[in-house]
Write a protein that holds these residues in place. Structure first.
Motif, PDB file in Angstrom:
ATOM      1  N   GLN A 129       6.602   3.360 -18.673  1.00 41.01           N
ATOM      2  CA  GLN A 129       6.300   2.034 -19.191  1.00 41.01           C
ATOM      3  C   GLN A 129       5.992   2.166 -20.676  1.00 41.01           C
ATOM      4  N   ALA A 130       6.806   1.568 -21.499  1.00 42.64           N
ATOM      5  CA  ALA A 130       6.641   1.688 -22.947  1.00 42.64           C
ATOM      6  C   ALA A 130       7.184   0.440 -23.619  1.00 42.64           C
ATOM      7  N   CYS A 131       6.610   0.083 -24.750  1.00 48.47           N
ATOM      8  CA  CYS A 131       7.126  -1.047 -25.523  1.00 48.47           C
ATOM      9  C   CYS A 131       6.997  -0.719 -27.007  1.00 48.47           C
ATOM     10  N   VAL A 132       7.856  -1.316 -27.803  1.00 44.16           N
ATOM     11  CA  VAL A 132       7.935  -0.969 -29.221  1.00 44.16           C
ATOM     12  C   VAL A 132       6.644  -1.295 -29.967  1.00 44.16           C
ATOM     13  N   GLU A 133       5.867  -2.271 -29.465  1.00 42.42           N
ATOM     14  CA  GLU A 133       4.622  -2.623 -30.141  1.00 42.42           C
ATOM     15  C   GLU A 133       3.590  -1.504 -30.075  1.00 42.42           C
ATOM     16  N   ASP A 134       3.751  -0.590 -29.109  1.00 44.89           N
ATOM     17  CA  ASP A 134       2.771   0.484 -28.918  1.00 44.89           C
ATOM     18  C   ASP A 134       3.205   1.821 -29.514  1.00 44.89           C
ATOM     19  N   ILE A 135       4.254   1.833 -30.320  1.00 44.03           N
ATOM     20  CA  ILE A 135       4.715   3.086 -30.917  1.00 44.03           C
ATOM     21  C   ILE A 135       3.649   3.653 -31.850  1.00 44.03           C
ATOM     22  N   ASP A 136       3.396   4.943 -31.716  1.00 43.44           N
ATOM     23  CA  ASP A 136       2.398   5.639 -32.536  1.00 43.44           C
ATOM     24  C   ASP A 136       3.091   6.209 -33.782  1.00 43.44           C
ATOM     25  N   TYR A 137       2.807   5.620 -34.929  1.00 47.22           N
ATOM     26  CA  TYR A 137       3.382   6.105 -36.175  1.00 47.22           C
ATOM     27  C   TYR A 137       2.442   7.076 -36.899  1.00 47.22           C
ATOM     28  N   ARG A 138       1.262   7.297 -36.346  1.00 51.58           N
ATOM     29  CA  ARG A 138       0.314   8.204 -36.993  1.00 51.58           C
ATOM     30  C   ARG A 138       0.710   9.657 -36.788  1.00 51.58           C
ATOM     31  N   HIS A 139       1.338   9.954 -35.653  1.00 56.10           N
ATOM     32  CA  HIS A 139       1.756  11.327 -35.370  1.00 56.10           C
ATOM     33  C   HIS A 139       2.937  11.686 -36.274  1.00 56.10           C
ATOM     34  N   PRO A 140       2.830  12.776 -37.058  1.00 56.46           N
ATOM     35  CA  PRO A 140       3.914  13.154 -37.981  1.00 56.46           C
ATOM     36  C   PRO A 140       5.146  13.680 -37.243  1.00 56.46           C
ATOM     37  N   ARG A 141       6.170  12.850 -37.146  1.00 51.24           N
ATOM     38  CA  ARG A 141       7.400  13.272 -36.456  1.00 51.24           C
ATOM     39  C   ARG A 141       8.643  12.653 -37.102  1.00 51.24           C
ATOM     40  N   ASP A 142       8.531  12.240 -38.360  1.00 52.94           N
ATOM     41  CA  ASP A 142       9.653  11.670 -39.113  1.00 52.94           C
ATOM     42  C   ASP A 142      10.191  10.399 -38.470  1.00 52.94           C
ATOM     43  N   LEU A 143       9.299   9.570 -37.975  1.00 50.65           N
ATOM     44  CA  LEU A 143       9.685   8.289 -37.379  1.00 50.65           C
ATOM     45  C   LEU A 143       9.266   7.173 -38.322  1.00 50.65           C
ATOM     46  N   GLU A 144      10.236   6.438 -38.825  1.00 51.95           N
ATOM     47  CA  GLU A 144       9.966   5.394 -39.808  1.00 51.95           C
ATOM     48  C   GLU A 144       9.873   4.023 -39.149  1.00 51.95           C
ATOM     49  N   LYS A 145       8.888   3.244 -39.595  1.00 53.15           N
ATOM     50  CA  LYS A 145       8.708   1.900 -39.058  1.00 53.15           C
ATOM     51  C   LYS A 145       9.932   1.027 -39.317  1.00 53.15           C
ATOM     52  N   SER A 146      10.520   1.173 -40.492  1.00 46.28           N
ATOM     53  CA  SER A 146      11.663   0.331 -40.840  1.00 46.28           C
ATOM     54  C   SER A 146      12.848   0.594 -39.911  1.00 46.28           C
ATOM     55  N   SER A 147      13.063   1.859 -39.572  1.00 45.24           N
ATOM     56  CA  SER A 147      14.170   2.205 -38.667  1.00 45.24           C
ATOM     57  C   SER A 147      13.936   1.636 -37.283  1.00 45.24           C
ATOM     58  N   MET A 148      12.714   1.768 -36.793  1.00 48.06           N
ATOM     59  CA  MET A 148      12.410   1.258 -35.451  1.00 48.06           C
ATOM     60  C   MET A 148      12.432  -0.267 -35.423  1.00 48.06           C
ATOM     61  N   ALA A 149      11.992  -0.894 -36.513  1.00 47.71           N
ATOM     62  CA  ALA A 149      12.020  -2.359 -36.567  1.00 47.71           C
ATOM     63  C   ALA A 149      13.451  -2.865 -36.485  1.00 47.71           C
ATOM     64  N   ALA A 150      14.363  -2.162 -37.153  1.00 46.86           N
ATOM     65  CA  ALA A 150      15.778  -2.558 -37.108  1.00 46.86           C
ATOM     66  C   ALA A 150      16.350  -2.344 -35.717  1.00 46.86           C
ATOM     67  N   LEU A 151      16.039  -1.206 -35.107  1.00 46.03           N
ATOM     68  CA  LEU A 151      16.550  -0.919 -33.766  1.00 46.03           C
ATOM     69  C   LEU A 151      15.970  -1.886 -32.730  1.00 46.03           C
ATOM     70  N   ALA A 152      14.722  -2.307 -32.933  1.00 50.96           N
ATOM     71  CA  ALA A 152      14.064  -3.204 -31.982  1.00 50.96           C
ATOM     72  C   ALA A 152      14.703  -4.585 -31.955  1.00 50.96           C
ATOM     73  N   GLN A 153      15.472  -4.930 -32.975  1.00 53.98           N
ATOM     74  CA  GLN A 153      16.173  -6.219 -32.969  1.00 53.98           C
ATOM     75  C   GLN A 153      17.367  -6.216 -32.009  1.00 53.98           C
ATOM     76  N   CYS A 154      17.791  -4.999 -31.606  1.00 52.90           N
ATOM     77  CA  CYS A 154      18.849  -4.799 -30.603  1.00 52.90           C
ATOM     78  C   CYS A 154      20.230  -5.254 -31.062  1.00 52.90           C
ATOM     79  N   GLY A 155      20.415  -5.436 -32.361  1.00 53.60           N
ATOM     80  CA  GLY A 155      21.741  -5.772 -32.851  1.00 53.60           C
ATOM     81  C   GLY A 155      22.744  -4.664 -32.589  1.00 53.60           C
ATOM     82  N   TRP A 156      22.285  -3.415 -32.644  1.00 57.28           N
ATOM     83  CA  TRP A 156      23.176  -2.283 -32.377  1.00 57.28           C
ATOM     84  C   TRP A 156      23.709  -2.317 -30.951  1.00 57.28           C
ATOM     85  N   ILE A 157      22.912  -2.851 -30.017  1.00 49.41           N
ATOM     86  CA  ILE A 157      23.372  -2.966 -28.634  1.00 49.41           C
ATOM     87  C   ILE A 157      24.405  -4.078 -28.522  1.00 49.41           C
ATOM     88  N   ARG A 158      24.119  -5.202 -29.132  1.00 51.27           N
ATOM     89  CA  ARG A 158      25.064  -6.325 -29.079  1.00 51.27           C
ATOM     90  C   ARG A 158      26.388  -5.980 -29.760  1.00 51.27           C
TER      91      ARG A 158
END
Length: 257
Positions: A68-97
């Protein structure tokens, strides 16, 4: 009598949300002080909300997301090269459409499965069909389908999914029949539906993992061309979480000892 007839008609028409809203209005007499148009709009709004929730529950059930996971709960504090801007774009799901693919790679414990399921959850919330499968599970389902004659039906289901999540890519060596099955799945979905691959194996090693050069070229060309990529890094989040829990416990013990 008229009221009971209305209730039965709403049930016959399967307007369950509207029926519940009507019952709520009856339980709250002050509602009748509102204009008729407003009360009717409230009934319609509840029917729309009921249908949306019902559809979401159905999509989530069919998706069989591993966690059970949702994009609103993504942890950006952990250093793993995960950018908010990239996830925000992916969360719009345009790439799926647009029937694009997504590859999430990184070491064990960096949250690949969690992120894949969060994006799957987001897709369901936007009315898109999703199916989560570990790659070994997919291969087993295909093997059984070849034997019992259900292969066309299984392939049809896989083709219809707006997003197919294949997790644990690269854990086990492929057989010749598995390579052929994977090629068929990727080929049929190519340009029609999206696939999300989650793997601890770096993309540059996928050709070697697939094993047979001709099929590997064909599979990766369809899978990676124009695909979005998330390359995660850093230490295991599970390890840090365990250490944090242990540290809290030790601190608590030292205070209370």
């Amino acid at each position: 009598m008229l009221h009971q007839q209305t209730i039965e008609q709403l049930r016959a028409l399967k307007l369950v949300g509207m029926l519940h809203a009507l019952e709520q209005q009856q339980a709250q007499p002050e509602t009748y002080e509102l204009p008729f148009e407003q009360r009717f709009a409230m009934l319609v709004e509840q029917e729309v909300l009921y249908r949306e929730n019902r559809r979401l529950n159905r999509l989530l059930k069919e998706a069989k997301l591993r966690v059970q996971a949702c994009v609103e709960d993504i942890d950006y504090r952990h250093p793993r090269d995960l950018e908010k801007s990239s996830m925000a774009a992916l969360a719009q799901c345009g790439w799926i459409r647009n029937a694009h693919n997504l590859c999430i790679t990184g070491p064990t414990g960096c949250g690949k499965t969690w992120l894949a399921c969060a994006l799957g959850n987001q897709a369901c919330r936007q009315g898109l069909s999703v199916r989560y499968l570990r790659l070994p599970t997919l291969f087993e389902q295909l093997r059984i389908a070849h034997g019992d004659g259900s292969y066309p039906r299984l392939m049809n289901r896989l083709l219809k999914m707006d997003l197919l999540i294949l997790d644990d890519w690269g854990l086990q060596k492929m057989t010749a029949s598995q390579r052929q099955d994977l090629m068929e799945v990727i080929e049929q979905r190519h340009g029609q539906r999206s696939s999300l691959i989650a793997s601890q194996l770096p993309i540059e090693h996928w050709h070697e993992y697939i094993g047979e050069a001709t099929l590997a070229d064909a599979i990766l060309d369809r899978l990676l061309h124009g695909a979005h990529r998330l390359k995660l890094s850093g230490e295991s989040m599970r390890k840090q979480h365990s250490e944090a829990i242990g540290g809290d416990a030790n601190s608590h013990n030292s205070v209370t000892a």
